[in-house]
Design a protein around this motif. Sequence first.
Motif, PDB file in Angstrom:
ATOM      1  N   ASN A   4       0.793  -1.235   0.000  1.00 35.89           N
ATOM      2  CA  ASN A   4       0.000   0.000   0.000  1.00 35.89           C
ATOM      3  C   ASN A   4       0.825   1.284   0.000  1.00 35.89           C
ATOM      4  O   ASN A   4       0.264   2.369   0.101  1.00 35.89           O
ATOM      5  CB  ASN A   4      -0.944   0.007   1.209  1.00 35.89           C
ATOM      6  N   GLY A   5       2.132   1.191  -0.052  1.00 37.62           N
ATOM      7  CA  GLY A   5       2.966   2.379  -0.151  1.00 37.62           C
ATOM      8  C   GLY A   5       3.415   2.950   1.176  1.00 37.62           C
ATOM      9  O   GLY A   5       2.960   2.554   2.255  1.00 37.62           O
ATOM     10  N   LEU A   6       4.306   3.909   1.084  1.00 34.77           N
ATOM     11  CA  LEU A   6       4.940   4.520   2.252  1.00 34.77           C
ATOM     12  C   LEU A   6       3.942   5.265   3.127  1.00 34.77           C
ATOM     13  O   LEU A   6       3.957   5.115   4.351  1.00 34.77           O
ATOM     14  CB  LEU A   6       6.064   5.463   1.804  1.00 34.77           C
ATOM     15  N   ASP A   7       3.066   6.056   2.541  1.00 31.34           N
ATOM     16  CA  ASP A   7       2.129   6.843   3.354  1.00 31.34           C
ATOM     17  C   ASP A   7       1.248   5.945   4.214  1.00 31.34           C
ATOM     18  O   ASP A   7       1.030   6.227   5.403  1.00 31.34           O
ATOM     19  CB  ASP A   7       1.266   7.746   2.463  1.00 31.34           C
ATOM     20  N   LEU A  10       3.312   4.527   7.062  1.00 35.68           N
ATOM     21  CA  LEU A  10       3.534   5.539   8.098  1.00 35.68           C
ATOM     22  C   LEU A  10       2.276   5.757   8.930  1.00 35.68           C
ATOM     23  O   LEU A  10       2.361   5.916  10.159  1.00 35.68           O
ATOM     24  CB  LEU A  10       3.994   6.856   7.471  1.00 35.68           C
ATOM     25  N   ASP A  11       1.108   5.760   8.280  1.00 38.74           N
ATOM     26  CA  ASP A  11      -0.154   5.916   9.017  1.00 38.74           C
ATOM     27  C   ASP A  11      -0.340   4.759   9.999  1.00 38.74           C
ATOM     28  O   ASP A  11      -0.703   4.962  11.160  1.00 38.74           O
ATOM     29  CB  ASP A  11      -1.340   5.976   8.056  1.00 38.74           C
ATOM     30  N   ARG A  12      -0.103   3.537   9.518  1.00 42.10           N
ATOM     31  CA  ARG A  12      -0.257   2.365  10.396  1.00 42.10           C
ATOM     32  C   ARG A  12       0.750   2.396  11.536  1.00 42.10           C
ATOM     33  O   ARG A  12       0.414   2.099  12.687  1.00 42.10           O
ATOM     34  CB  ARG A  12      -0.139   1.067   9.599  1.00 42.10           C
ATOM     35  N   VAL A  15      -0.331   4.710  14.290  1.00 42.86           N
ATOM     36  CA  VAL A  15      -1.361   4.103  15.138  1.00 42.86           C
ATOM     37  C   VAL A  15      -0.715   3.194  16.179  1.00 42.86           C
ATOM     38  O   VAL A  15      -1.091   3.203  17.360  1.00 42.86           O
ATOM     39  CB  VAL A  15      -2.401   3.330  14.286  1.00 42.86           C
ATOM     40  N   TYR A  16       0.276   2.403  15.745  1.00 43.40           N
ATOM     41  CA  TYR A  16       0.986   1.543  16.691  1.00 43.40           C
ATOM     42  C   TYR A  16       1.719   2.376  17.739  1.00 43.40           C
ATOM     43  O   TYR A  16       1.741   2.029  18.926  1.00 43.40           O
ATOM     44  CB  TYR A  16       1.980   0.629  15.966  1.00 43.40           C
ATOM     45  N   LYS A  17       2.312   3.467  17.320  1.00 42.06           N
ATOM     46  CA  LYS A  17       3.008   4.359  18.256  1.00 42.06           C
ATOM     47  C   LYS A  17       2.028   4.899  19.286  1.00 42.06           C
ATOM     48  O   LYS A  17       2.295   4.864  20.494  1.00 42.06           O
ATOM     49  CB  LYS A  17       3.680   5.508  17.488  1.00 42.06           C
ATOM     50  N   THR A  39      11.988   7.669   9.602  1.00 43.34           N
ATOM     51  CA  THR A  39      12.476   8.104  10.917  1.00 43.34           C
ATOM     52  C   THR A  39      12.061   9.535  11.249  1.00 43.34           C
ATOM     53  O   THR A  39      11.818   9.848  12.412  1.00 43.34           O
ATOM     54  CB  THR A  39      14.011   7.966  11.001  1.00 43.34           C
ATOM     55  N   THR A  40      11.941  10.372  10.242  1.00 43.71           N
ATOM     56  CA  THR A  40      11.512  11.760  10.468  1.00 43.71           C
ATOM     57  C   THR A  40      10.049  11.807  10.876  1.00 43.71           C
ATOM     58  O   THR A  40       9.656  12.578  11.762  1.00 43.71           O
ATOM     59  CB  THR A  40      11.741  12.603   9.196  1.00 43.71           C
ATOM     60  N   SER A  41       9.226  10.969  10.266  1.00 45.25           N
ATOM     61  CA  SER A  41       7.785  10.978  10.548  1.00 45.25           C
ATOM     62  C   SER A  41       7.433  10.330  11.875  1.00 45.25           C
ATOM     63  O   SER A  41       6.360  10.585  12.418  1.00 45.25           O
ATOM     64  CB  SER A  41       7.039  10.230   9.437  1.00 45.25           C
ATOM     65  N   LEU A  42       8.307   9.492  12.368  1.00 47.53           N
ATOM     66  CA  LEU A  42       7.967   8.700  13.562  1.00 47.53           C
ATOM     67  C   LEU A  42       8.972   8.921  14.685  1.00 47.53           C
ATOM     68  O   LEU A  42       9.453   7.983  15.300  1.00 47.53           O
ATOM     69  CB  LEU A  42       7.904   7.217  13.180  1.00 47.53           C
ATOM     70  N   GLN A  43       9.253  10.157  14.987  1.00 48.27           N
ATOM     71  CA  GLN A  43      10.219  10.474  16.034  1.00 48.27           C
ATOM     72  C   GLN A  43       9.653  10.179  17.407  1.00 48.27           C
ATOM     73  O   GLN A  43       8.445  10.120  17.595  1.00 48.27           O
ATOM     74  CB  GLN A  43      10.641  11.938  15.916  1.00 48.27           C
TER      75      GLN A  43
END
Length: 142
Positions: A4-7, A10-12, A15-17, A39-43
Amino acid sequence: MAVNGLDDALDRASVYKEAGAGVLFIEVPTSLGEMKAITTSLQGIPQLINLVEGAKTPLISLTEAEDLGYQIVLCANTALRASIQGMKQALSILHADGSQKNLNEAICSWEDRQKLFKLSQINEWEEKYLSIEAKEEVKIPE
């Protein structure tokens, strides 16, 4: 990510975070740009990268991984694959020569093998925990 791609990945992961995950792992980034985007999106939570020789994720050094924002780096198959290569080399020599005489450079020493398997520690444990009666029963020499 591959489906389903990078976006979406990152969304999933977000949610886990939010749910309290202790580490995040997004499988198969295929470029340094994707790695940095992850890594930038999930700091604020440790990031894991899995590096496999011959796979789609670019191989980077531990320093490069750290610079990109990864805290955990797996080289999951590296030791196994090196072991397989070593076994193939040793068996080729054994097959070609019909003898183990020329294997010393292809194998570890007997002493190194014993150290790796901590034989001296096992012997100490046997001495400490195995009663005299049990030693006689299993015929362990003193």
